[in-house]
Design a protein around this motif. Structure first.
Motif, PDB file in Angstrom:
ATOM      1  N   ASP A 151     -45.355 -32.858  -4.099  1.00  0.00           N
ATOM      2  CA  ASP A 151     -44.925 -33.209  -5.457  1.00  0.00           C
ATOM      3  C   ASP A 151     -45.986 -32.917  -6.503  1.00  0.00           C
ATOM      4  O   ASP A 151     -45.733 -33.085  -7.695  1.00  0.00           O
ATOM      5  CB  ASP A 151     -44.544 -34.694  -5.520  1.00  0.00           C
ATOM      6  CG  ASP A 151     -43.325 -35.017  -4.660  1.00  0.00           C
ATOM      7  OD1 ASP A 151     -42.468 -34.115  -4.534  1.00  0.00           O
ATOM      8  OD2 ASP A 151     -43.247 -36.129  -4.133  1.00  0.00           O
ATOM      9  N   LEU A 152     -47.166 -32.493  -6.055  1.00  0.00           N
ATOM     10  CA  LEU A 152     -48.225 -32.171  -7.005  1.00  0.00           C
ATOM     11  C   LEU A 152     -47.890 -30.849  -7.698  1.00  0.00           C
ATOM     12  O   LEU A 152     -47.843 -29.803  -7.057  1.00  0.00           O
ATOM     13  CB  LEU A 152     -49.575 -32.044  -6.271  1.00  0.00           C
ATOM     14  CG  LEU A 152     -50.773 -31.630  -7.128  1.00  0.00           C
ATOM     15  CD1 LEU A 152     -51.061 -32.671  -8.191  1.00  0.00           C
ATOM     16  CD2 LEU A 152     -52.001 -31.407  -6.262  1.00  0.00           C
ATOM     17  N   GLU A 153     -47.652 -30.908  -8.981  1.00  0.00           N
ATOM     18  CA  GLU A 153     -47.295 -29.721  -9.741  1.00  0.00           C
ATOM     19  C   GLU A 153     -48.536 -29.165 -10.432  1.00  0.00           C
ATOM     20  O   GLU A 153     -49.247 -29.892 -11.115  1.00  0.00           O
ATOM     21  CB  GLU A 153     -46.210 -30.047 -10.774  1.00  0.00           C
ATOM     22  CG  GLU A 153     -44.895 -30.494 -10.147  1.00  0.00           C
ATOM     23  CD  GLU A 153     -43.826 -30.741 -11.191  1.00  0.00           C
ATOM     24  OE1 GLU A 153     -44.083 -30.424 -12.376  1.00  0.00           O
ATOM     25  OE2 GLU A 153     -42.756 -31.256 -10.832  1.00  0.00           O
ATOM     26  N   VAL A 154     -48.754 -27.895 -10.269  1.00  0.00           N
ATOM     27  CA  VAL A 154     -49.922 -27.235 -10.847  1.00  0.00           C
ATOM     28  C   VAL A 154     -49.432 -26.032 -11.641  1.00  0.00           C
ATOM     29  O   VAL A 154     -48.786 -25.136 -11.093  1.00  0.00           O
ATOM     30  CB  VAL A 154     -50.917 -26.783  -9.761  1.00  0.00           C
ATOM     31  CG1 VAL A 154     -52.149 -26.138 -10.410  1.00  0.00           C
ATOM     32  CG2 VAL A 154     -51.326 -27.965  -8.897  1.00  0.00           C
ATOM     33  N   GLY A 155     -49.751 -26.017 -12.915  1.00  0.00           N
ATOM     34  CA  GLY A 155     -49.328 -24.907 -13.755  1.00  0.00           C
ATOM     35  C   GLY A 155     -50.326 -23.780 -13.766  1.00  0.00           C
ATOM     36  O   GLY A 155     -51.399 -23.854 -13.161  1.00  0.00           O
ATOM     37  N   GLU A 156     -49.955 -22.727 -14.461  1.00  0.00           N
ATOM     38  CA  GLU A 156     -50.860 -21.591 -14.615  1.00  0.00           C
ATOM     39  C   GLU A 156     -51.859 -21.868 -15.739  1.00  0.00           C
ATOM     40  O   GLU A 156     -51.560 -22.585 -16.673  1.00  0.00           O
ATOM     41  CB  GLU A 156     -50.066 -20.320 -14.928  1.00  0.00           C
ATOM     42  CG  GLU A 156     -49.191 -19.843 -13.784  1.00  0.00           C
ATOM     43  CD  GLU A 156     -49.992 -19.396 -12.573  1.00  0.00           C
ATOM     44  OE1 GLU A 156     -51.210 -19.235 -12.688  1.00  0.00           O
ATOM     45  OE2 GLU A 156     -49.394 -19.218 -11.513  1.00  0.00           O
ATOM     46  N   PRO A 157     -53.072 -21.312 -15.662  1.00  0.00           N
ATOM     47  CA  PRO A 157     -53.559 -20.352 -14.657  1.00  0.00           C
ATOM     48  C   PRO A 157     -54.146 -21.010 -13.409  1.00  0.00           C
ATOM     49  O   PRO A 157     -54.658 -20.330 -12.537  1.00  0.00           O
ATOM     50  CB  PRO A 157     -54.646 -19.601 -15.418  1.00  0.00           C
ATOM     51  CG  PRO A 157     -55.218 -20.637 -16.334  1.00  0.00           C
ATOM     52  CD  PRO A 157     -54.055 -21.515 -16.753  1.00  0.00           C
ATOM     53  N   HIS A 158     -54.055 -22.357 -13.329  1.00  0.00           N
ATOM     54  CA  HIS A 158     -54.712 -23.067 -12.235  1.00  0.00           C
ATOM     55  C   HIS A 158     -54.070 -22.772 -10.883  1.00  0.00           C
ATOM     56  O   HIS A 158     -54.771 -22.700  -9.865  1.00  0.00           O
ATOM     57  CB  HIS A 158     -54.702 -24.571 -12.524  1.00  0.00           C
ATOM     58  CG  HIS A 158     -55.515 -24.954 -13.713  1.00  0.00           C
ATOM     59  ND1 HIS A 158     -55.072 -24.765 -14.995  1.00  0.00           N
ATOM     60  CD2 HIS A 158     -56.759 -25.487 -13.814  1.00  0.00           C
ATOM     61  CE1 HIS A 158     -55.994 -25.184 -15.841  1.00  0.00           C
ATOM     62  NE2 HIS A 158     -57.031 -25.615 -15.144  1.00  0.00           N
ATOM     63  N   ALA A 159     -52.739 -22.607 -10.860  1.00  0.00           N
ATOM     64  CA  ALA A 159     -52.076 -22.347  -9.582  1.00  0.00           C
ATOM     65  C   ALA A 159     -52.576 -21.049  -8.964  1.00  0.00           C
ATOM     66  O   ALA A 159     -52.903 -20.997  -7.768  1.00  0.00           O
ATOM     67  CB  ALA A 159     -50.560 -22.300  -9.796  1.00  0.00           C
ATOM     68  N   THR A 160     -52.635 -20.004  -9.773  1.00  0.00           N
ATOM     69  CA  THR A 160     -53.136 -18.725  -9.254  1.00  0.00           C
ATOM     70  C   THR A 160     -54.587 -18.840  -8.827  1.00  0.00           C
ATOM     71  O   THR A 160     -54.985 -18.296  -7.790  1.00  0.00           O
ATOM     72  CB  THR A 160     -52.988 -17.631 -10.326  1.00  0.00           C
ATOM     73  OG1 THR A 160     -51.595 -17.432 -10.603  1.00  0.00           O
ATOM     74  CG2 THR A 160     -53.575 -16.316  -9.842  1.00  0.00           C
ATOM     75  N   ALA A 161     -55.396 -19.551  -9.615  1.00  0.00           N
ATOM     76  CA  ALA A 161     -56.816 -19.700  -9.276  1.00  0.00           C
ATOM     77  C   ALA A 161     -56.983 -20.414  -7.944  1.00  0.00           C
ATOM     78  O   ALA A 161     -57.770 -19.990  -7.083  1.00  0.00           O
ATOM     79  CB  ALA A 161     -57.546 -20.463 -10.380  1.00  0.00           C
ATOM     80  N   VAL A 162     -56.239 -21.510  -7.744  1.00  0.00           N
ATOM     81  CA  VAL A 162     -56.333 -22.247  -6.473  1.00  0.00           C
ATOM     82  C   VAL A 162     -55.894 -21.364  -5.319  1.00  0.00           C
ATOM     83  O   VAL A 162     -56.548 -21.310  -4.260  1.00  0.00           O
ATOM     84  CB  VAL A 162     -55.477 -23.527  -6.536  1.00  0.00           C
ATOM     85  CG1 VAL A 162     -55.354 -24.157  -5.145  1.00  0.00           C
ATOM     86  CG2 VAL A 162     -56.092 -24.526  -7.506  1.00  0.00           C
ATOM     87  N   PHE A 163     -54.782 -20.652  -5.492  1.00  0.00           N
ATOM     88  CA  PHE A 163     -54.294 -19.779  -4.428  1.00  0.00           C
ATOM     89  C   PHE A 163     -55.338 -18.733  -4.066  1.00  0.00           C
ATOM     90  O   PHE A 163     -55.628 -18.510  -2.878  1.00  0.00           O
ATOM     91  CB  PHE A 163     -52.998 -19.105  -4.869  1.00  0.00           C
ATOM     92  CG  PHE A 163     -52.425 -18.179  -3.827  1.00  0.00           C
ATOM     93  CD1 PHE A 163     -51.618 -18.665  -2.822  1.00  0.00           C
ATOM     94  CD2 PHE A 163     -52.730 -16.826  -3.839  1.00  0.00           C
ATOM     95  CE1 PHE A 163     -51.099 -17.821  -1.847  1.00  0.00           C
ATOM     96  CE2 PHE A 163     -52.214 -15.969  -2.879  1.00  0.00           C
ATOM     97  CZ  PHE A 163     -51.400 -16.469  -1.872  1.00  0.00           C
ATOM     98  N   ARG A 169     -55.944 -30.993 -17.104  1.00  0.00           N
ATOM     99  CA  ARG A 169     -55.273 -32.159 -17.681  1.00  0.00           C
ATOM    100  C   ARG A 169     -53.771 -32.120 -17.440  1.00  0.00           C
ATOM    101  O   ARG A 169     -53.080 -33.113 -17.572  1.00  0.00           O
ATOM    102  CB  ARG A 169     -55.564 -32.242 -19.188  1.00  0.00           C
ATOM    103  CG  ARG A 169     -57.046 -32.366 -19.492  1.00  0.00           C
ATOM    104  CD  ARG A 169     -57.293 -32.527 -20.988  1.00  0.00           C
ATOM    105  NE  ARG A 169     -58.721 -32.527 -21.287  1.00  0.00           N
ATOM    106  CZ  ARG A 169     -59.511 -33.565 -21.130  1.00  0.00           C
ATOM    107  NH1 ARG A 169     -59.010 -34.704 -20.698  1.00  0.00           N
ATOM    108  NH2 ARG A 169     -60.803 -33.489 -21.411  1.00  0.00           N
ATOM    109  N   ALA A 170     -53.261 -30.914 -17.108  1.00  0.00           N
ATOM    110  CA  ALA A 170     -51.818 -30.782 -16.905  1.00  0.00           C
ATOM    111  C   ALA A 170     -51.391 -31.178 -15.495  1.00  0.00           C
ATOM    112  O   ALA A 170     -50.215 -31.269 -15.201  1.00  0.00           O
ATOM    113  CB  ALA A 170     -51.381 -29.355 -17.193  1.00  0.00           C
ATOM    114  N   ALA A 171     -52.382 -31.352 -14.581  1.00  0.00           N
ATOM    115  CA  ALA A 171     -52.027 -31.703 -13.194  1.00  0.00           C
ATOM    116  C   ALA A 171     -51.418 -33.095 -13.149  1.00  0.00           C
ATOM    117  O   ALA A 171     -51.920 -34.037 -13.753  1.00  0.00           O
ATOM    118  CB  ALA A 171     -53.272 -31.638 -12.307  1.00  0.00           C
ATOM    119  N   HIS A 172     -50.335 -33.244 -12.438  1.00  0.00           N
ATOM    120  CA  HIS A 172     -49.681 -34.557 -12.346  1.00  0.00           C
ATOM    121  C   HIS A 172     -48.861 -34.638 -11.071  1.00  0.00           C
ATOM    122  O   HIS A 172     -48.721 -33.651 -10.370  1.00  0.00           O
ATOM    123  CB  HIS A 172     -48.809 -34.835 -13.581  1.00  0.00           C
ATOM    124  CG  HIS A 172     -47.796 -33.768 -13.835  1.00  0.00           C
ATOM    125  ND1 HIS A 172     -46.563 -33.745 -13.232  1.00  0.00           N
ATOM    126  CD2 HIS A 172     -47.851 -32.661 -14.633  1.00  0.00           C
ATOM    127  CE1 HIS A 172     -45.869 -32.716 -13.668  1.00  0.00           C
ATOM    128  NE2 HIS A 172     -46.630 -32.031 -14.503  1.00  0.00           N
TER     129      HIS A 172
END
Length: 354
Positions: free
Chosen positions: A252-264, A351-354
């Protein structure tokens, strides 16, 4: 009146001395013979010489021997120009080399001014230790160079895969087409077998194309999100490297861009390092949220290495991790020791992670 004037001058002198000693930069004045006549507390801190040992001594005390002659000549030439003040060493950002009391050399920025007094010319130099800035610039240049090298290596890898898997398959298909053209009506069974072989080759080529494309940008990341993409990455790694890979992440942890790509990408590069260097049996990937930051760890049970040792082959991979984290204001910590495995810890403000 005379007493009042003397007291006023004394008060001014005391205030001037206080200002000089409270200055953040080193302030040094020398006479025409380039002997030190003023030396503030910042100069004591930067050069390591107490004022009582520096006053009256040649300015050359504070310079490496190889620069002393040229520096003395430059000061004399400055005195002849009539210019009130100028930067030493050239244009903006240029540095000169200073010498501490313990013999350590260090870079510094300096400007020099001159005034005429009853006793002759007085030269004042304002100095700033820029060791940290110069070191940061050197590290940044090395970082940029190695990051560029890492990108070129990745391009070379993709080029090899395209050549080895796709180009060779296409060449084989072209040769098969020539064969088929020459077999018209001669041996239908042989033509059927050849067509089946060509179909299998086309299937393999299509699969290779999808795999290479997925390595560049997995569709699952855009279609299903980071959790599914990391799960796909862990399964793919386990199959290729034959190393168990466990993923711990709240779906359920939603991660937006650009953080999702960076983590991947960080996980992808960390797993590449594990496959190439760790000789591990198990890897654990964990992604969680801590306040307003994403916290990622990739831990293996491999051979490990001494983090303070000379640069290792995996350093370019670690450099890529740091580059991606740095672009998002994050930080990377690598914990390892010979025989104790390696843990890569990444913290990305989000800050957008939730």
């Amino acid at each position: 009146m005379a007493g009042s004037a003397w007291q006023a001058e004394a008060h001014v002198a005391i205030r001037l001395a206080s200002l000089l000693d409270s200055a953040m930069d080193a302030i040094i004045s020398v006479d025409e013979s380039q002997h030190i006549v003023l030396y503030n507390r910042a100069a004591e801190k930067i050069f390591g010489w107490p004022a009582e040992q520096a006053l009256g001594r040649p300015l050359a005390l504070l310079l490496p021997e190889r620069f002393r002659g040229a520096h003395a000549a430059a000061v004399r030439h400055f005195g002849q120009t009539g210019t009130t003040t100028r930067r030493m060493g050239g244009g903006p950002g240029s540095v000169i080399v200073g010498l501490r009391a313990d013999g350590q050399e260090f870079p510094m920025e300096a400007s020099i001014s001159q005034i005429d007094t009853e006793e002759g010319k007085l030269y004042s130099v304002i100095l700033r230790d820029v060791s940290e800035r110069v070191q940061a610039q050197r590290e940044l240049m090395a970082f940029a160079s190695e990051a560029s090298q890492a990108r070129e290596q990745e391009k070379a890898r993709i080029a090899r895969e395209l050549h080895d898997e796709l180009a060779q398959s296409l060449t084989a298909l072209k040769m098969d087409l020539h064969w088929l053209r020459g077999q018209r009506g001669r041996d239908p069974e042989a033509m059927d077998r050849k067509l089946q072989e060509m179909e299998s080759l086309l299937d393999a080529s299509a699969a290779a194309t999808r795999r290479i494309a997925a390595d560049l940008r997995p569709p699952v990341l855009d279609d299903l999100g980071l959790a599914a993409a990391l799960q796909w990455l862990a399964q793919s790694f386990s199959q290729r490297a034959e190393v168990a890979c466990e993923l711990e992440m709240d779906e359920d942890l939603e991660v937006g861009e650009p953080h999702a790509t960076a983590v991947f990408r960080i996980v992808q590069e960390a797993l590449v390092n594990v496959r190439k260097h760790a000789r591990a049996h198990r890897v654990r990937v964990r992604l969680d949220r801590d306040a307003d930051a994403l916290v990622l760890s990739v831990r293996d049970d491999g051979v490990g290495f001494a983090t303070g040792a000379a640069r290792r082959p995996e350093s370019l991979g670690l450099l890529g991790l740091r580059e991606r984290a740095h672009l998002l204001g994050g930080a990377v910590e690598v914990r390892s020791a010979p025989g104790a495995g390696t843990t890569v810890l990444v913290r990305l403000p989000d800050r957008a992670a939730h």
